[in-house]
Motif scaffolding. Structure first.
Motif, PDB file in Angstrom:
ATOM      1  N   GLU A 120       0.801  -1.216   0.000  1.00 41.10           N
ATOM      2  CA  GLU A 120       0.000   0.000   0.000  1.00 41.10           C
ATOM      3  C   GLU A 120       0.841   1.276   0.000  1.00 41.10           C
ATOM      4  OE1 GLU A 120       0.603  -1.282   4.297  1.00 41.10           O
ATOM      5  OE2 GLU A 120       0.180  -2.233   2.347  1.00 41.10           O
ATOM      6  N   ASP A 121       2.172   1.142   0.048  1.00 37.74           N
ATOM      7  CA  ASP A 121       3.047   2.319   0.066  1.00 37.74           C
ATOM      8  C   ASP A 121       2.888   3.097  -1.238  1.00 37.74           C
ATOM      9  OD1 ASP A 121       5.668   3.577   1.438  1.00 37.74           O
ATOM     10  OD2 ASP A 121       5.946   3.504  -0.726  1.00 37.74           O
ATOM     11  N   THR A 122       2.705   4.413  -1.135  1.00 37.82           N
ATOM     12  CA  THR A 122       2.446   5.246  -2.313  1.00 37.82           C
ATOM     13  C   THR A 122       3.595   5.206  -3.309  1.00 37.82           C
ATOM     14  OG1 THR A 122       1.043   6.739  -1.018  1.00 37.82           O
ATOM     15  CG2 THR A 122       1.935   7.579  -3.092  1.00 37.82           C
ATOM     16  N   ALA A 123       4.837   5.347  -2.825  1.00 34.39           N
ATOM     17  CA  ALA A 123       5.983   5.346  -3.724  1.00 34.39           C
ATOM     18  C   ALA A 123       6.077   4.031  -4.490  1.00 34.39           C
ATOM     19  CB  ALA A 123       7.269   5.606  -2.948  1.00 34.39           C
ATOM     20  N   ARG A 124       5.876   2.920  -3.789  1.00 37.24           N
ATOM     21  CA  ARG A 124       5.935   1.623  -4.468  1.00 37.24           C
ATOM     22  C   ARG A 124       4.857   1.539  -5.550  1.00 37.24           C
ATOM     23  NH1 ARG A 124       6.339  -4.444  -1.846  1.00 37.24           N
ATOM     24  NH2 ARG A 124       5.974  -5.589  -3.797  1.00 37.24           N
ATOM     25  N   GLN A 125       3.656   1.954  -5.236  1.00 34.76           N
ATOM     26  CA  GLN A 125       2.570   1.895  -6.206  1.00 34.76           C
ATOM     27  C   GLN A 125       2.865   2.769  -7.426  1.00 34.76           C
ATOM     28  OE1 GLN A 125      -0.889   3.044  -3.957  1.00 34.76           O
ATOM     29  NE2 GLN A 125      -1.223   0.990  -3.141  1.00 34.76           N
ATOM     30  N   VAL A 126       3.385   3.971  -7.182  1.00 36.21           N
ATOM     31  CA  VAL A 126       3.683   4.884  -8.285  1.00 36.21           C
ATOM     32  C   VAL A 126       4.779   4.311  -9.177  1.00 36.21           C
ATOM     33  CG1 VAL A 126       4.682   7.124  -8.872  1.00 36.21           C
ATOM     34  CG2 VAL A 126       2.880   6.970  -7.152  1.00 36.21           C
ATOM     35  N   GLN A 181       3.428   1.482 -11.229  1.00 37.77           N
ATOM     36  CA  GLN A 181       2.506   1.975 -12.250  1.00 37.77           C
ATOM     37  C   GLN A 181       3.240   2.749 -13.340  1.00 37.77           C
ATOM     38  OE1 GLN A 181      -0.646   4.402 -10.685  1.00 37.77           O
ATOM     39  NE2 GLN A 181      -1.558   4.800 -12.695  1.00 37.77           N
ATOM     40  N   ILE A 221      -1.889   9.028 -12.443  1.00 39.42           N
ATOM     41  CA  ILE A 221      -0.837   9.428 -11.502  1.00 39.42           C
ATOM     42  C   ILE A 221      -0.995  10.910 -11.175  1.00 39.42           C
ATOM     43  CG2 ILE A 221       1.657   9.751 -11.237  1.00 39.42           C
ATOM     44  CD1 ILE A 221       2.093   7.193 -12.747  1.00 39.42           C
ATOM     45  N   ASP A 222      -1.057  11.224  -9.877  1.00 47.06           N
ATOM     46  CA  ASP A 222      -1.277  12.603  -9.435  1.00 47.06           C
ATOM     47  C   ASP A 222       0.040  13.368  -9.400  1.00 47.06           C
ATOM     48  OD1 ASP A 222       0.076  11.810  -7.132  1.00 47.06           O
ATOM     49  OD2 ASP A 222      -1.739  11.649  -5.912  1.00 47.06           O
ATOM     50  N   GLY A 276       2.805  11.806  -7.360  1.00 48.77           N
ATOM     51  CA  GLY A 276       3.324  10.621  -8.016  1.00 48.77           C
ATOM     52  C   GLY A 276       4.136  10.966  -9.244  1.00 48.77           C
TER      53      GLY A 276
END
Length: 427
Positions: free
Chosen positions: A108-114, A117, A147-148, A151
């Motif tokens: 769920e970590d934002t950096a990992r997800q970005v 993706q 991606i915001d 991100g």
């Protein structure tokens, strides 16, 4: 012709003794052509420059990595009997402050997800952007994928900065074409003996004219005359391998002028600053698995240069585009201080500055014959790469920016372009 004696019997004059120029000269020489390489600098290599005066471990001030096991660089290194040290940067990427392996961050970590993706978006460009597609920037493509802005800042570091560009100015269509023609294969390497050893092997027995900036090139139909600061050389053909930023700056005059299409192609490219920062320490301050780390700071990307002694206490921060433009304007002492402060946060320890025993930076934007790092194309300009590579009369063009059928922004792309231009001269 005034100023020419034995040069009148040359088949080809090559301008630039970087990877492209040396590769072209090697092919022509081995085919029996009479060729001379004219280089403005007092050394060969261009944007490859191995520094051996900074202690027991030589550093690469410019190009450092070999991107792919099926590249012409690997082919030449093996022919020269050199040692390839494999590097696994991306699978071991660490992110944040302190930096942690991306694959060990919580799902769920934002950096990992970005990062996951953004990489998926990047690898889908070849499919999404056929040659006749409407172009857009990488930033727009990432935004379209959801991606915001926060991100996008992460994606800019892990994707665009590698291309010496900002995501807002990187053409998806140009990247997509590169991905479709990519034949480099997986894996990355560094040369244990360093790049200067490979270049010296490639340049063996060649006619090198160093320290001779070229001021003008005259294509008079039945041959060319290349005017240097020390006289003129005449040949049947000429291969121009200087960086596109040098052409854009008008440092070489062409008579007759280059075509309008060629001039527009030259003007289409963007060359942004690129600077390498090296920090020496009295002891390694990182664990043995530390290979590549990134974060959102000015010194966005760090790595450990490969070497036989893996405990050598040396780190490199390679900074490009706007980050490099900011840091390049600062005094060296300030850059050193800021770099160590960011590294302290990256490593999660407060004693980093106390252990630093040396610092070296090289700003390619301040190099007269480079004027920045590798070139990229903004949206709508993907046509310019093959146009830059196209021959005009007796003039042929090579260099990483012309590598439309290989990987631009790489050493092997430059080598491939030099070989292409050599084949044109031999046909």
């Amino acid at each position: 012709m005034a100023g020419t004696t034995r040069e009148t019997c040359l088949d080809v004059v090559i301008i630039g003794a970087g990877a492209a120029g040396l590769a072209a000269a090697r092919m022509l020489h081995d085919a029996g052509a009479r060729v001379a390489v004219v280089e403005a600098r007092p050394r060969i290599g261009g944007r490859i420059w191995t520094e051996r005066s900074c202690g027991r471990y030589p550093i690469e001030l410019g190009a450092e990595l070999i991107h792919g096991a099926q590249t012409s660089t690997v082919e030449l290194a093996e022919a020269a009997g050199l040692t390839l040290d494999e590097v696994d940067r991306y699978n071991g990427l660490r992110w944040g402050t302190p930096a942690r392996p991306v694959n060990e961050l919580p799902p769920e970590d934002t950096a990992r997800q970005v990062i996951v993706q953004a990489r998926a978006v990047w690898h889908a460009l070849a499919r999404r952007y056929p040659d006749d597609a409407a172009d857009r920037s990488l930033a727009d493509e990432l935004r379209q994928s959801g991606i915001d802005p926060a991100g996008l800042a992460i994606a800019d570091v892990v994707l665009a900065q590698t291309c010496c560009a900002e995501a807002e100015s990187l053409s998806c269509l140009d990247v997509a074409r590169e991905q479709r023609v990519d034949r480099a294969g997986p894996r990355e390497f560094r040369l244990r003996e360093r790049y200067d050893t490979l270049l010296a092997w490639l340049a063996r027995d060649l006619d090198l004219r160093l320290g001779l900036p070229v001021r003008a090139i005259n294509d008079h139909g039945d041959g060319v005359t290349v005017h240097t600061t020390a006289g003129a050389l005449a040949a049947r053909r000429c291969i121009i391998t200087v960086p596109v930023a040098v052409l854009a700056a008008g440092m070489i005059r062409f008579d007759p002028p280059l075509s309008a299409t060629k001039r527009a192609a030259i003007a289409a490219f963007r060359t942004r600053p690129a600077t390498k920062h090296f920090f020496w320490f009295d002891t390694p301050l990182w664990d043995a698995g530390f290979a590549y780390a990134a974060h959102n700071g000015l010194f966005a990307r760090w790595w450990t240069p490969a070497h036989p002694d893996l405990a050598a206490p040396l780190l490199c921060s390679y900074v490009t585009a706007e980050r490099a433009a900011v840091l390049d304007r600062l005094p060296e002492a300030t850059v050193r201080e800021w770099g160590l402060a960011e590294l302290s946060r990256l490593l999660g320890r407060a004693d980093v500055a106390a252990h630093c025993v040396g610092f070296r930076r090289y700003r390619w934007a301040a190099d007269e014959y480079a004027r920045g790092g590798y070139a990229h194309l903004p949206p709508g300009m993907a046509w310019a790469r093959p146009a830059l590579a196209a021959a005009e009369g007796n003039l042929h063009f090579a260099g990483e920016a012309t590598a439309y059928d290989s990987n631009p922004q790489t050493v092997h792309g430059a080598i491939d372009s030099g070989r292409r231009a050599a084949r044109e001269c031999l046909s």
